[in-house]
Design an enzyme around this catalytic site. Structure first.
Site, PDB file in Angstrom:
ATOM      1  N   ASP A 368       0.833  -1.192   0.000  1.00  0.00           N
ATOM      2  CA  ASP A 368       0.000   0.000   0.000  1.00  0.00           C
ATOM      3  C   ASP A 368       0.876   1.252   0.000  1.00  0.00           C
ATOM      4  OD1 ASP A 368      -2.673   1.288   0.428  1.00  0.00           O
ATOM      5  OD2 ASP A 368      -1.721   1.931   2.284  1.00  0.00           O
ATOM      6  N   GLU A 404       1.545  -0.490  -5.051  1.00  0.00           N
ATOM      7  CA  GLU A 404       0.638   0.606  -5.359  1.00  0.00           C
ATOM      8  C   GLU A 404       1.553   1.821  -5.546  1.00  0.00           C
ATOM      9  OE1 GLU A 404      -3.450   2.567  -3.658  1.00  0.00           O
ATOM     10  OE2 GLU A 404      -1.818   2.261  -2.232  1.00  0.00           O
TER      11      GLU A 404
END
Length: 733
Positions: A368, A404
């Site tokens: 993330d 990401e």
């Protein structure tokens, strides 16, 4: 209810019930955490700023016994406590400087989690006790004891019968990722026993595995399963952090997802339950990828609680503002960022990754806001220590690593295409372009073709493969596929922020009516657009990623930021399955898996590539004028199954059938002429997203036999024709 009265019990802790502080026996500085050995436990905790450290053991009545860790070596306090073992609940206290102006926040009144705890019991009970500062003077340390208001770490036993379990190591070209929430996927599943719903055991249930294998996906990507803490402001609203992007324990499976914990297990049963889930998925041929949040923690910004890292070594674990060490340098939008330039934080990250790979047997990770991890000196850099550590690690470097590739608020936050060769990336440009194209926005055929062919402009110049691109249309963050074609605007009122939260630019279109409708024409259009996007996704070069439930027609009733909705808004509704869409997706996945020409390992990209043919609807090759036509919304793609094919593991060429992909982005039907790409080939429609039940494309029934025949693609649809290698017919037939 006043904030200080919010309580979630973590056991009947009796405040102030502390026995005599004893000295632990000499221990070892490594490994960090709690390690059973020799009839006791070795405790080691990293803190370079502490002047002393204690391990605090709790019995089932909540009585606390403290042991001084006698030795300090290599940045770690350590000691050995005999007479205890797995199941023991514990925490740490450290004594040292408390000077917020210098970023130092040691406070022995605060019971701290072990950063290396393998299991965690209990929740945070928010109130003044959990903050290291006095509520009357934020520069002064709090004297309130946090024991009884914070979770406890648990000693665990690593023993587990893995049998013959081993990493599947599926090639990225053969991978189809399916993103799910560990709880929400099974909470409403009628075939999963009620006691197992919302748990790791529920995910391992035969009914769930049967759906996943029947769908044909190869990897399950779980939203965060590291132990996390709900946000205080959400609890005040009666909500919680459902997605789990608020980690506090990087080695501990989230206890609330454990059927064993729900049944009363207080000794860390969530660990073996998670392992059993991984083993079951591997036996079903499914890899397990974890969504990990190493960019920030649950302790938040300057005013956040002191639960673990802040109290142990604030300057080592967090990036502090230059010249203002009392403040945090936030590139995540959460109040803090882990300090990827510090060896202590980097060791934590790498040790955690190795643990989940070696002890928990997962197959990879999705990072993330991964750009934050490469900010060793502030700016994003491919030369960061984190990338170097991953590349040289013999365990972590072999896992599936997906970034990401962005973070928040920096000039270099959007780093799509900038990660090193070992990494795969969520391709945000693919998502945006394909969403726009299928709402008839004139993005240019060159943009569509580039994304369809694996985004060479992003990855090819670094000699990366098309599989560097993880292609996605929808993920947990944003609209579901059903909502993408049903809403023009977000509808997040249930989140309690007057619909201000969540993205405003969704590149969505409601197909004529906002939200639910009974209009058959609108429903048909929504279904057509959904199938067109799914077909594009599954045929594009790269790694396709499906949002769990999209194949079922799942809706979040227009909520594009359901991070706090632990309820029917987010949970998959298995009673409202779109069976037609499900069958269509199964067929798409099966087609991709059956044909290596759809799973190329190398680029066949650009308008000049010989192995890809790009054609106008008239059947003529695309030229520069065609590519530059801003009004064009249709083209044909020829995939040659025998021209320079990939080779299989045995070294033999993976010869395949040929395919014609006819893409019509217009809102009217469009006639295509079969181009002169392989004379004599008998073409037959295998996918028609406009009418998936049609036996053959209009106007000609049966196979299209020769160059120059005409077929019609419906409005906003994809028509896929297959030309079997063994079914060529003479031109005169």
């Amino acid at each position: 209810m006043p904030l200080c009265q919010i309580r979630v019990n973590c056991g009947p802790v009796v405040l102030g019930s502390v026995g005599q502080v004893e000295d632990a026996l000499p221990g070892r500085p490594s490994p960090l955490g709690a390690t059973p050995r020799d009839g006791g436990i070795n405790f080691a905790v990293a803190s370079s700023v502490a002047e002393s450290a204690e391990v605090c053991l709790f019995d089932e009545a909540g009585r606390e016994n403290r042991f001084r860790l006698p030795d300090y070596d290599g940045g770690a306090w350590h000691g050995f406590v005999p007479g205890t073992g797995p199941g023991q609940a514990y925490g740490f206290r450290v004594r040292g400087p408390y000077d917020t102006a210098r970023g130092l926040r040691c406070n022995p009144a605060k019971l701290l989690l072990d950063p290396y705890a393998r299991a965690i019991r209990g929740e945070v009970s928010f109130g003044p006790e959990v903050y290291d500062y006095s509520w009357d003077d934020h520069d002064a340390p709090s004297t309130l004891d946090s024991a009884g208001h914070v979770p406890l770490s648990l000693v665990t036993d690593a023993a587990f019968d893995w049998g013959s379990d081993a990493p599947l190591r599926r090639d990225f070209a053969d991978t189809i990722i399916y993103e799910v929430h560990a709880k929400g996927f099974t909470m409403r599943h009628p075939d999963v026993p009620e006691a197992l719903r919302g748990t790791y055991a529920g995910l391992a249930h035969e009914a769930v595995l049967s759906h996943l294998t029947g769908l044909g996906v190869t990897a399950v990507e779980l939203l965060p399963v590291h132990q996390y803490v709900p946000d205080e402001f959400l609890l005040q609203r009666g909500l919680t952090n459902y997605w789990g992007y608020n980690t506090i324990g990087y080695f501990a499976p989230h206890a609330a997802y454990s059927a064993a914990v729900h049944a009363g297990d207080r000794g860390g049963g969530q660990v073996n339950e998670f392992k059993a889930m991984v083993r079951a998925m591997h036996q079903a041929g499914l890899e397990v990828i974890l969504d990990v949040v190493f960019n920030h923690t649950a302790e938040g910004g300057e005013g956040g609680p002191s639960l673990c890292f802040r109290g142990l070594d604030n300057t080592a674990y967090y990036r502090l503002s230059p010249g203002r060490p009392d403040q945090y340098y936030d590139t995540t939008g959460t109040g803090n960022s882990l300090n990827a330039g510090n060896p202590v934080a980097l060791r934590l990250i790498m040790d955690s990754l190795r643990y989940w790979l070696t002890e928990m047997h997962v197959d990879g990770f999705r990072f993330d806001l991964a750009t934050t991890l490469a900010r060793q000196d502030g700016g994003f850099s491919r030369l960061s220590a984190f990338f170097d550590l991953v590349a040289q690690d013999p365990v972590v470097s072999q896992a599936k690593l997906i970034a990401e590739p962005w973070d928040v608020g920096q000039m270099d936050s959007y780093a799509v295409g900038e990660f090193p060769a070992l990494w795969r990336e969520w391709n945000g440009k693919y998502r945006d372009s394909m969403r726009d194209f299928w709402r008839s926005q004139k993005i240019g055929l060159g943009e569509f073709a580039t994304r369809f062919a694996g985004s060479y402009d992003l990855y090819g110049d670094d000699r990366r493969r098309p599989t560097a691109s993880v292609n996605l249309i929808t993920v947990h963050d944003g609209f579901t596929l059903r909502d993408l074609v049903s809403y023009d605007a977000k509808h997040n009122e249930a989140n309690g922020e007057d619909n201000r939260d969540g993205a405003n630019d969704n590149r969505s279109w409601n197909s004529g009516v906002e939200g639910p409708t009974d209009d058959p024409d609108v429903l048909a259009l929504r279904a057509q657009r959904s199938r067109a996007m799914l077909c594009t996704l599954l045929l594009s070069l790269g790694v396709p990623m499906l949002l769990g439930g999209d194949e079922l027609g799942r809706t979040q009733v227009g909520n594009n930021n359901a991070y706090c909705q632990d309820n029917e808004i987010s949970w998959v509704d298995w009673s409202a399955v779109d069976t037609g869409l499900l069958d269509f997706v199964r067929g798409l996945v099966a087609l991709r898996q059956a044909h290596p020409v759809l799973r190329r390992h190398r680029y066949l990209t650009g308008v000049e590539a010989a192995e890809l043919g790009w054609f106008t609807p008239a059947g003529t090759p695309m030229n520069e004028d065609c590519w530059n036509d801003p009004e064009a919304l249709a083209l044909g793609v020829y995939l040659d199954g025998s021209d320079a094919p990939d080779t299989g593991p045995d070294g033999q060429p993976l010869l395949d059938d040929d395919f014609l992909v006819l893409v019509n982005g217009w809102w009217e039907p469009l006639e295509f002429t079969i181009p002169d790409c392989r004379p004599g080939l008998a073409w037959r429609a295998v996918i028609d997203t406009f009418d998936p039940a049609a036996p053959a494309p209009a106007p000609a029934p049966g196979p299209v036999r020769r160059v120059g025949d005409r077929v019609t693609a419906g409005p906003r649809s994809v028509l896929v024709l297959r030309g079997p290698r063994d079914a060529r017919v003479p031109e005169s037939s």
